[in-house]
Motif scaffolding. Structure first.
Motif, PDB file in Angstrom:
ATOM      1  N   GLY A 291       0.818  -0.973  -0.110  1.00 27.37           N
ATOM      2  CA  GLY A 291      -0.104   0.365  -0.351  1.00 27.37           C
ATOM      3  C   GLY A 291       1.017   1.316   0.040  1.00 27.37           C
ATOM      4  N   ALA A 292       1.918   1.217   0.887  1.00 31.42           N
ATOM      5  CA  ALA A 292       2.988   2.568   0.943  1.00 31.42           C
ATOM      6  C   ALA A 292       3.601   2.840  -0.608  1.00 31.42           C
ATOM      7  CB  ALA A 292       4.119   2.148   2.002  1.00 31.42           C
ATOM      8  N   TYR A 293       4.158   0.707  -1.509  1.00 31.54           N
ATOM      9  CA  TYR A 293       4.635   1.653  -2.022  1.00 31.54           C
ATOM     10  C   TYR A 293       3.303   2.290  -3.863  1.00 31.54           C
ATOM     11  CZ  TYR A 293       8.675  -0.931  -1.034  1.00 31.54           C
ATOM     12  OH  TYR A 293       9.986  -1.548  -0.774  1.00 31.54           O
ATOM     13  N   LEU A 294       1.832   1.640  -2.848  1.00 31.30           N
ATOM     14  CA  LEU A 294       1.366   2.529  -4.352  1.00 31.30           C
ATOM     15  C   LEU A 294       1.551   3.806  -4.060  1.00 31.30           C
ATOM     16  CD1 LEU A 294      -1.577  -0.604  -4.692  1.00 31.30           C
ATOM     17  CD2 LEU A 294       0.274   0.152  -6.179  1.00 31.30           C
ATOM     18  N   LEU A 295       0.859   4.091  -2.865  1.00 32.47           N
ATOM     19  CA  LEU A 295       0.313   5.322  -2.541  1.00 32.47           C
ATOM     20  C   LEU A 295       1.671   6.448  -3.217  1.00 32.47           C
ATOM     21  CD1 LEU A 295      -1.319   5.372   0.377  1.00 32.47           C
ATOM     22  CD2 LEU A 295      -2.396   5.271  -1.498  1.00 32.47           C
ATOM     23  N   ALA A 296       2.900   5.636  -2.824  1.00 29.52           N
ATOM     24  CA  ALA A 296       4.348   6.409  -3.316  1.00 29.52           C
ATOM     25  C   ALA A 296       4.608   6.327  -4.655  1.00 29.52           C
ATOM     26  CB  ALA A 296       5.716   5.897  -2.372  1.00 29.52           C
ATOM     27  N   PHE A 297       4.099   5.783  -5.714  1.00 27.93           N
ATOM     28  CA  PHE A 297       4.182   6.111  -7.065  1.00 27.93           C
ATOM     29  C   PHE A 297       3.253   6.504  -7.059  1.00 27.93           C
ATOM     30  CE2 PHE A 297       2.393   4.222 -10.780  1.00 27.93           C
ATOM     31  CZ  PHE A 297       3.507   4.255 -11.661  1.00 27.93           C
ATOM     32  N   TYR A 298       1.535   6.824  -6.874  1.00 32.12           N
ATOM     33  CA  TYR A 298       0.780   7.831  -7.347  1.00 32.12           C
ATOM     34  C   TYR A 298       1.598   9.648  -6.502  1.00 32.12           C
ATOM     35  CZ  TYR A 298      -2.497  11.174  -5.736  1.00 32.12           C
ATOM     36  OH  TYR A 298      -3.127  12.622  -6.083  1.00 32.12           O
ATOM     37  N   LEU A 299       1.519   9.216  -5.923  1.00 31.18           N
ATOM     38  CA  LEU A 299       2.317  10.868  -5.533  1.00 31.18           C
ATOM     39  C   LEU A 299       3.602  11.100  -6.743  1.00 31.18           C
ATOM     40  CD1 LEU A 299       2.572  11.167  -1.797  1.00 31.18           C
ATOM     41  CD2 LEU A 299       1.203  12.352  -2.998  1.00 31.18           C
ATOM     42  N   VAL A 300       5.037  10.089  -7.139  1.00 30.81           N
ATOM     43  CA  VAL A 300       5.928  10.363  -7.822  1.00 30.81           C
ATOM     44  C   VAL A 300       4.969  10.395  -8.840  1.00 30.81           C
ATOM     45  CG1 VAL A 300       7.694   9.462  -8.454  1.00 30.81           C
ATOM     46  CG2 VAL A 300       7.574   9.168  -6.204  1.00 30.81           C
ATOM     47  N   VAL A 301       4.220   9.577  -9.411  1.00 31.88           N
ATOM     48  CA  VAL A 301       3.931  10.342 -10.818  1.00 31.88           C
ATOM     49  C   VAL A 301       2.567  11.087 -11.121  1.00 31.88           C
ATOM     50  CG1 VAL A 301       2.673   9.141 -12.874  1.00 31.88           C
ATOM     51  CG2 VAL A 301       4.055   7.586 -11.710  1.00 31.88           C
ATOM     52  N   VAL A 302       1.790  11.485 -10.455  1.00 32.14           N
ATOM     53  CA  VAL A 302       1.081  12.242 -10.376  1.00 32.14           C
ATOM     54  C   VAL A 302       1.185  13.803  -9.772  1.00 32.14           C
ATOM     55  CG1 VAL A 302      -1.338  13.232  -9.441  1.00 32.14           C
ATOM     56  CG2 VAL A 302      -0.862  10.741 -10.681  1.00 32.14           C
ATOM     57  N   SER A 303       1.683  13.650  -8.995  1.00 32.09           N
ATOM     58  CA  SER A 303       2.518  15.229  -8.363  1.00 32.09           C
ATOM     59  C   SER A 303       2.571  16.405  -9.250  1.00 32.09           C
ATOM     60  CB  SER A 303       3.201  15.708  -6.344  1.00 32.09           C
ATOM     61  OG  SER A 303       2.327  14.300  -5.629  1.00 32.09           O
ATOM     62  N   PRO A 304       4.162  16.582  -9.899  1.00 26.33           N
ATOM     63  CA  PRO A 304       4.435  17.145 -11.157  1.00 26.33           C
ATOM     64  C   PRO A 304       4.009  16.958 -11.747  1.00 26.33           C
ATOM     65  CG  PRO A 304       6.456  15.182 -10.046  1.00 26.33           C
ATOM     66  CD  PRO A 304       4.755  14.701 -10.034  1.00 26.33           C
ATOM     67  N   ILE A 305       2.904  16.211 -12.330  1.00 28.43           N
ATOM     68  CA  ILE A 305       1.641  16.623 -13.255  1.00 28.43           C
ATOM     69  C   ILE A 305       0.825  17.004 -13.218  1.00 28.43           C
ATOM     70  CG2 ILE A 305       0.153  16.108 -14.568  1.00 28.43           C
ATOM     71  CD1 ILE A 305       2.145  13.323 -14.790  1.00 28.43           C
ATOM     72  N   LEU A 306      -0.394  17.480 -11.306  1.00 30.51           N
ATOM     73  CA  LEU A 306      -0.871  18.188 -10.958  1.00 30.51           C
ATOM     74  C   LEU A 306      -0.845  19.659 -10.180  1.00 30.51           C
ATOM     75  CD1 LEU A 306      -4.158  17.709 -10.706  1.00 30.51           C
ATOM     76  CD2 LEU A 306      -3.795  17.003  -8.770  1.00 30.51           C
ATOM     77  N   TYR A 307       0.175  19.797  -9.336  1.00 29.13           N
ATOM     78  CA  TYR A 307       0.722  20.544  -8.920  1.00 29.13           C
ATOM     79  C   TYR A 307       1.995  21.119  -9.842  1.00 29.13           C
ATOM     80  CZ  TYR A 307      -1.458  17.838  -5.326  1.00 29.13           C
ATOM     81  OH  TYR A 307      -3.050  17.220  -5.044  1.00 29.13           O
ATOM     82  N   ASP A 308       1.924  21.730 -11.061  1.00 30.04           N
ATOM     83  CA  ASP A 308       3.066  22.214 -11.877  1.00 30.04           C
ATOM     84  C   ASP A 308       3.226  23.301 -11.385  1.00 30.04           C
ATOM     85  OD1 ASP A 308       0.263  23.039 -12.283  1.00 30.04           O
ATOM     86  OD2 ASP A 308       0.703  23.274 -15.103  1.00 30.04           O
ATOM     87  N   PHE A 309       3.940  23.797 -10.626  1.00 34.05           N
ATOM     88  CA  PHE A 309       4.392  25.112 -10.108  1.00 34.05           C
ATOM     89  C   PHE A 309       5.086  26.187 -11.137  1.00 34.05           C
ATOM     90  CE2 PHE A 309       7.103  22.580  -8.036  1.00 34.05           C
ATOM     91  CZ  PHE A 309       8.146  23.073  -8.546  1.00 34.05           C
TER      92      PHE A 309
END
Length: 164
Positions: A87-105
């Motif tokens: 579960g931690a690996y899945l959540l970490a994968f989500y954060l690594v992939v989606v955060s730079p796309i979603l929060y494109d500061f």
């Protein structure tokens, strides 16, 4: 100690589980508000990666990306609550992939209003990733220390009784 650890995992995972539930509830036929927010950012990221890599990337249906996000957050959060490291690996994968796309500061200047908002959200995602990496490290250290202690117990031999 066990109760507080479980309670902490429930509180941490509730962020992901409730967010996944909200995305699932609002999905509708077009992917809901999540797809509307993600579509332009995903298109911009795809165009940027295509120009950097020099190859045309395939079209990605935004609804499928939203379903993948719901799955990663929901399943990862539930597995994290029960203490499963997957579960931690899945959540970490989500954060690594989606955060730079979603929060494109990085697409805004420091003077823009969106910059500080997106940068703060991105840093919060980095902090969540840090907590997940800490959990993964603790799980790996406790499993390796318990296996090494069991190996030490196997190596100890009981002395044979001396024959008279």
């Amino acid at each position: 100690m066990g109760f507080f650890s479980f309670f902490g995992r429930v509180l941490f995972a509730s962020l992901f589980i409730l967010s996944a539930w909200q995305m699932f509830s609002d999905f509708g036929t077009d992917g809901g508000p999540a797809a509307k927010e993600l579509a332009p950012k995903l298109h911009l990221t795809k165009a940027h990666l295509s120009s950097r890599l020099g190859v045309a990337l395939p079209d990605i249906e935004v609804k499928h990306v939203v379903w993948a996000i719901v799955g990663l957050k929901g399943l990862g959060g539930l597995l994290f609550v029960v203490g499963n490291v997957l579960g931690a690996y899945l959540l970490a994968f989500y954060l690594v992939v989606v955060s730079p796309i979603l929060y494109d500061f990085y697409n805004y200047g420091p003077q823009d209003r969106e910059f500080s908002l997106l940068f703060t959200e991105f840093l919060q995602s980095v902090a969540l990733l840090g907590a997940l990496l800490f959990f993964i490290g603790m799980k790996n250290s406790t499993s390796s220390s318990s296996s090494s202690s069991s190996q030490r117990n196997l190596k100890k031999r009981t002395p044979k009784p001396k024959a008279a």
